[in-house]
Write a protein that holds these residues in place. Structure first.
Motif, PDB file in Angstrom:
ATOM      1  N   SER A 197      95.755  37.450  58.494  1.00  0.00           N
ATOM      2  CA  SER A 197      96.876  36.881  59.256  1.00  0.00           C
ATOM      3  C   SER A 197      97.687  37.947  59.985  1.00  0.00           C
ATOM      4  O   SER A 197      98.395  37.644  60.933  1.00  0.00           O
ATOM      5  CB  SER A 197      97.781  36.062  58.337  1.00  0.00           C
ATOM      6  OG  SER A 197      98.325  36.887  57.350  1.00  0.00           O
ATOM      7  N   ALA A 198      97.570  39.187  59.552  1.00  0.00           N
ATOM      8  CA  ALA A 198      98.338  40.248  60.209  1.00  0.00           C
ATOM      9  C   ALA A 198      97.602  40.833  61.415  1.00  0.00           C
ATOM     10  O   ALA A 198      98.146  41.656  62.139  1.00  0.00           O
ATOM     11  CB  ALA A 198      98.654  41.357  59.202  1.00  0.00           C
ATOM     12  N   ARG A 199      96.373  40.384  61.632  1.00  0.00           N
ATOM     13  CA  ARG A 199      95.577  40.959  62.723  1.00  0.00           C
ATOM     14  C   ARG A 199      95.759  40.159  64.019  1.00  0.00           C
ATOM     15  O   ARG A 199      96.206  39.016  63.979  1.00  0.00           O
ATOM     16  CB  ARG A 199      94.098  40.977  62.313  1.00  0.00           C
ATOM     17  CG  ARG A 199      93.839  41.855  61.083  1.00  0.00           C
ATOM     18  CD  ARG A 199      92.366  41.827  60.700  1.00  0.00           C
ATOM     19  NE  ARG A 199      92.108  42.634  59.507  1.00  0.00           N
ATOM     20  CZ  ARG A 199      90.931  42.723  58.908  1.00  0.00           C
ATOM     21  NH1 ARG A 199      89.881  42.053  59.393  1.00  0.00           N
ATOM     22  NH2 ARG A 199      90.771  43.468  57.827  1.00  0.00           N
ATOM     23  N   ARG A 246      89.343  39.142  64.205  1.00  0.00           N
ATOM     24  CA  ARG A 246      90.109  39.410  62.983  1.00  0.00           C
ATOM     25  C   ARG A 246      89.220  39.284  61.743  1.00  0.00           C
ATOM     26  O   ARG A 246      89.546  39.810  60.698  1.00  0.00           O
ATOM     27  CB  ARG A 246      91.316  38.485  62.872  1.00  0.00           C
ATOM     28  CG  ARG A 246      90.980  37.013  62.832  1.00  0.00           C
ATOM     29  CD  ARG A 246      92.161  36.132  62.436  1.00  0.00           C
ATOM     30  NE  ARG A 246      93.424  36.458  63.077  1.00  0.00           N
ATOM     31  CZ  ARG A 246      94.598  35.933  62.742  1.00  0.00           C
ATOM     32  NH1 ARG A 246      94.672  35.052  61.765  1.00  0.00           N
ATOM     33  NH2 ARG A 246      95.703  36.257  63.365  1.00  0.00           N
ATOM     34  N   TYR A 247      88.112  38.550  61.882  1.00  0.00           N
ATOM     35  CA  TYR A 247      87.204  38.370  60.741  1.00  0.00           C
ATOM     36  C   TYR A 247      86.063  39.382  60.775  1.00  0.00           C
ATOM     37  O   TYR A 247      84.929  39.082  60.381  1.00  0.00           O
ATOM     38  CB  TYR A 247      86.644  36.944  60.744  1.00  0.00           C
ATOM     39  CG  TYR A 247      87.707  35.875  60.787  1.00  0.00           C
ATOM     40  CD1 TYR A 247      88.575  35.683  59.709  1.00  0.00           C
ATOM     41  CD2 TYR A 247      87.870  35.065  61.910  1.00  0.00           C
ATOM     42  CE1 TYR A 247      89.571  34.708  59.759  1.00  0.00           C
ATOM     43  CE2 TYR A 247      88.856  34.087  61.961  1.00  0.00           C
ATOM     44  CZ  TYR A 247      89.704  33.919  60.886  1.00  0.00           C
ATOM     45  OH  TYR A 247      90.682  32.963  60.932  1.00  0.00           O
ATOM     46  N   SER A 248      86.327  40.575  61.263  1.00  0.00           N
ATOM     47  CA  SER A 248      85.235  41.502  61.562  1.00  0.00           C
ATOM     48  C   SER A 248      84.361  41.810  60.349  1.00  0.00           C
ATOM     49  O   SER A 248      83.160  42.040  60.504  1.00  0.00           O
ATOM     50  CB  SER A 248      85.789  42.797  62.164  1.00  0.00           C
ATOM     51  OG  SER A 248      86.633  43.436  61.235  1.00  0.00           O
ATOM     52  N   LEU A 285      83.208  39.815  58.329  1.00  0.00           N
ATOM     53  CA  LEU A 285      82.209  38.745  58.217  1.00  0.00           C
ATOM     54  C   LEU A 285      81.451  38.539  59.526  1.00  0.00           C
ATOM     55  O   LEU A 285      80.862  37.491  59.761  1.00  0.00           O
ATOM     56  CB  LEU A 285      82.886  37.443  57.774  1.00  0.00           C
ATOM     57  CG  LEU A 285      83.371  37.441  56.316  1.00  0.00           C
ATOM     58  CD1 LEU A 285      84.253  36.236  56.032  1.00  0.00           C
ATOM     59  CD2 LEU A 285      82.165  37.452  55.365  1.00  0.00           C
ATOM     60  N   LEU A 286      81.512  39.545  60.379  1.00  0.00           N
ATOM     61  CA  LEU A 286      80.774  39.495  61.646  1.00  0.00           C
ATOM     62  C   LEU A 286      79.821  40.690  61.700  1.00  0.00           C
ATOM     63  O   LEU A 286      80.039  41.689  61.007  1.00  0.00           O
ATOM     64  CB  LEU A 286      81.748  39.529  62.825  1.00  0.00           C
ATOM     65  CG  LEU A 286      82.657  38.300  62.959  1.00  0.00           C
ATOM     66  CD1 LEU A 286      83.675  38.490  64.078  1.00  0.00           C
ATOM     67  CD2 LEU A 286      81.833  37.038  63.204  1.00  0.00           C
ATOM     68  N   PRO A 287      78.790  40.606  62.544  1.00  0.00           N
ATOM     69  CA  PRO A 287      77.792  41.678  62.546  1.00  0.00           C
ATOM     70  C   PRO A 287      78.243  42.940  63.277  1.00  0.00           C
ATOM     71  O   PRO A 287      77.487  43.902  63.360  1.00  0.00           O
ATOM     72  CB  PRO A 287      76.595  41.034  63.268  1.00  0.00           C
ATOM     73  CG  PRO A 287      77.193  39.979  64.128  1.00  0.00           C
ATOM     74  CD  PRO A 287      78.404  39.472  63.394  1.00  0.00           C
ATOM     75  N   LEU A 288      79.465  42.938  63.801  1.00  0.00           N
ATOM     76  CA  LEU A 288      79.903  44.047  64.653  1.00  0.00           C
ATOM     77  C   LEU A 288      81.380  44.293  64.405  1.00  0.00           C
ATOM     78  O   LEU A 288      82.197  43.383  64.557  1.00  0.00           O
ATOM     79  CB  LEU A 288      79.696  43.644  66.121  1.00  0.00           C
ATOM     80  CG  LEU A 288      80.039  44.656  67.190  1.00  0.00           C
ATOM     81  CD1 LEU A 288      78.926  45.695  67.288  1.00  0.00           C
ATOM     82  CD2 LEU A 288      80.211  43.957  68.532  1.00  0.00           C
ATOM     83  N   SER A 289      81.734  45.495  64.029  1.00  0.00           N
ATOM     84  CA  SER A 289      83.156  45.760  63.837  1.00  0.00           C
ATOM     85  C   SER A 289      83.673  46.829  64.789  1.00  0.00           C
ATOM     86  O   SER A 289      84.876  46.967  64.959  1.00  0.00           O
ATOM     87  CB  SER A 289      83.423  46.175  62.387  1.00  0.00           C
ATOM     88  OG  SER A 289      82.643  47.311  62.077  1.00  0.00           O
ATOM     89  N   THR A 323      82.933  31.423  63.198  1.00  0.00           N
ATOM     90  CA  THR A 323      84.382  31.660  63.160  1.00  0.00           C
ATOM     91  C   THR A 323      85.175  30.359  63.306  1.00  0.00           C
ATOM     92  O   THR A 323      86.351  30.327  62.955  1.00  0.00           O
ATOM     93  CB  THR A 323      84.819  32.673  64.242  1.00  0.00           C
ATOM     94  OG1 THR A 323      84.508  32.156  65.539  1.00  0.00           O
ATOM     95  CG2 THR A 323      84.115  34.013  64.044  1.00  0.00           C
ATOM     96  N   MET A 324      84.548  29.285  63.811  1.00  0.00           N
ATOM     97  CA  MET A 324      85.240  27.989  63.794  1.00  0.00           C
ATOM     98  C   MET A 324      85.583  27.602  62.364  1.00  0.00           C
ATOM     99  O   MET A 324      86.667  27.088  62.081  1.00  0.00           O
ATOM    100  CB  MET A 324      84.358  26.901  64.426  1.00  0.00           C
ATOM    101  CG  MET A 324      84.136  27.096  65.913  1.00  0.00           C
ATOM    102  SD  MET A 324      83.381  25.655  66.706  1.00  0.00           S
ATOM    103  CE  MET A 324      81.740  25.729  66.010  1.00  0.00           C
TER     104      MET A 324
END
Lengths: 381, 381
Positions: A26-28, A34-36, A38-42, A191-192
């Motif tokens: 929530s701070a991002r 913001r969910y990086s 849980l994503l393949p790319l940060s 991310t939905m």
């Protein structure tokens, strides 16, 4: 990786659970990045971004009252870049393409995916080739062109477009970003589900109504919910029932669900004004059906002829521009309530996957048109 | 309040400065309501919301390189509800109308304001009457209708529409929400400036290029910057130069600026495809001119005939759907750079005030000249 089978991205959830907690998100900044974890790319250097994500989750009290539902919500994806949910998947697909040094992307589309791919491709400075049925709304044809994409109409369906892309990849040095042909669109669509969880304070709703064409979003959300459950981030064990909504003009998932099949037979002569769900055969059909069944959900076909009026009704009662696919979900909610398959006080979420503005057919756009039943001269494209 | 003079909302900034700090905003949900202390309404019960605000501020490196600008940014307002910046003002106007118990709102519009008013009015369950020039894009005509607004075409300009609304207020029991006729749209538009400040970490850019029709946004942003300065929240004293951009087909502000006038003469035979800036006489003309002069800015007219190509160029280089008004700002940036009025390394922000999708003229909309106030038969939907 099996040939012709989707790649499934897996994460080290145990490690992620130690490095980040739901409170951190929530701070991002309010984008899907913001969910990086849980994503393949940060790495921000590869994030091709137009500011996508964190779409509003709106209470729909007046529409709910009309339908007889006391806890109805609309997740309004029309506020994403290019006005549709397709931006989520394409943001990830194009970012990963950038990460891997790709420069020429191609995709078949029923419309919105083409707009999103064209925009993100433009943002990344890549060459984009888009193939769409010749009766795709001219607003979307013009949109793809406005981003500098090379746009081709096809005298056929999205499945014909998909074949043209597949067969041209070698000759044209294209990377095929068709739904589930590449593995990252599903991670973007995921991310939905992550946003929904965060916006409902990490308690999932009872029911999600999702218009289903290629089904990436439904599969992606179900993947997200399972990852969240495994992470232990959900405040309740309750998982939502996933409802796949189609038009009776093209309902291969509904038919396969009813017939207890694992795969779909292609729908003959598909016909719907809801372009996004006019998909006669989904590559990930079995994954859609698995998610529906695992979640105790179902698949519902609504009357094609009722969709336009439902869109008007929902627009007036919610203040949101409903695309026909999402108007079909409003009809599905009413049908399921009448059939006793959802209860009046359950928490129901309908995804509005795009703006109705994208469905206008304006003046003819001047584009090349390809036959579906003859070989394509790729070199001449 | 002087008759026919805009009301100006004033805040007790000393008290606000003691109760909240810039740091607090970032922890709040990503809508314009995060700035509630600087808005006329803080009670959530009256906030009529579609999730508006916190639009992306995108670096535009490739477009910047093309123009010769090393620090160019696009504030993409096309991702707001209804696809345009007008949602900010209408969110506040309709919320305040709700607060005051109003039920029937009317407004003249060049297009986007009508779409936004219709959506927020629908969200609030109010009756909305919209009057627009008969050549307004049919996409916007259809949009207003889709929210259940009563839409009338007028054989004239937005100023004629404004007169029709003013003269009908008593007989029709309308509240007139025309730009600067009601005081809160400007407070909503002010949030463009507040977001810009927050997104740039409370340092304002050197130059803001803003397409100017009614000018509410330019006036509102200048108000925001002055409030922030008075609050002591800005990390630097530097205020941006406000640049008003118009088309040479309708440039009353530019003419008045050059002639050192305080008020504008109405522009004769205005002609522009950029509907939003085809405003021959702005109610707040003197406030626009004051803001431009106070900020050491200027007013620039660009060639009408160059706008369409600039929109295409910007779309390809940024990946954002540029409306013609904002494409005019791209031309203005090039012109000002050539004239030495902006420097290559200055931080420049262009507002993309809406999506190009809203400018499509498709098939004739079926009730464009609806003669009277027929009630909606919901049962027949």
């Amino acid at each position: 990786m099996h040939a012709d089978r989707p790649i499934w991205v897996r994460y080290d959830l145990a490690a992620i659970g130690k490095s980040v907690s739901p409170r951190d998100f929530s701070a991002r900044p309010p984008t899907l990045w913001r969910y990086s974890e849980l994503l393949p790319l940060s790495d921000p250097a590869h994030q091709i971004s137009l500011g996508e994500g964190m779409t509003p989750l709106l209470p729909a009290r007046r529409l709910g009252a009309y339908c007889g539902l006391s806890d109805l919500w609309i997740k309004d994806e029309s506020q994403l870049p290019t006005g549709s949910f397709k931006s989520r998947g394409m943001a990830l697909a194009v970012s990963m393409a950038h990460r891997f040094g790709l420069h020429r992307l191609a995709a078949p589309t029923a419309g919105n995916a083409g707009g999103a791919l064209s925009a993100y491709g433009a943002r990344a400075g890549m060459e984009v080739f888009v193939f769409m049925p010749e009766d795709t709304p001219t607003s979307i044809q013009a949109e793809c062109q406005s981003y500098g994409a090379k746009v081709y109409l096809v005298q056929g369906l999205i499945t014909d477009c998909g074949r043209i892309v597949r067969q041209g990849c070698d000759a044209m040095d294209w990377f095929d970003v068709a739904t589930l042909k590449e593995p990252y669109r599903i991670e973007g669509k995921k991310t939905m589900g992550l946003e929904l969880a965060e916006q409902f304070d990490w308690r999932l709703p009872d029911v999600i109504l999702y218009p289903t064409g290629g089904g990436t979003g439904l599969i992606g959300m179900w993947k997200a919910f399972n990852e969240l459950r495994e992470l232990g981030w959900l405040r309740s064990d309750k998982m939502p029932r996933m409802i796949s909504v189609q038009s009776d003009g093209c309902a291969p998932i509904v038919r396969a669900f009813k017939n207890r099949e694992r795969f779909c037979e292609p729908w003959q002569n598909p016909d719907s004004t809801a372009w996004g769900i006019r998909v006669p055969a989904a590559v990930g059909d079995f994954m859609i059906l698995d998610a529906i069944r695992d979640s105790n959900g179902c698949a519902v076909a609504v009357s094609e002829s009722a969709i336009a009026a439902a869109a008007q009704l929902a627009g007036r009662l919610v203040g949101v521009s409903f695309c026909p696919e999402s108007a079909a979900c409003v009809l599905a909610a009413q049908k399921l309530l009448a059939d006793g398959l959802i209860k009046p006080d359950e928490r129901i979420v309908i995804f509005n996957t795009g703006s109705a503005l994208k469905y206008l057919s304006g003046p003819q756009v001047d584009l090349p048109c390809l036959p579906a039943d003859k070989p394509i001269d790729y070199a001449a494209l």
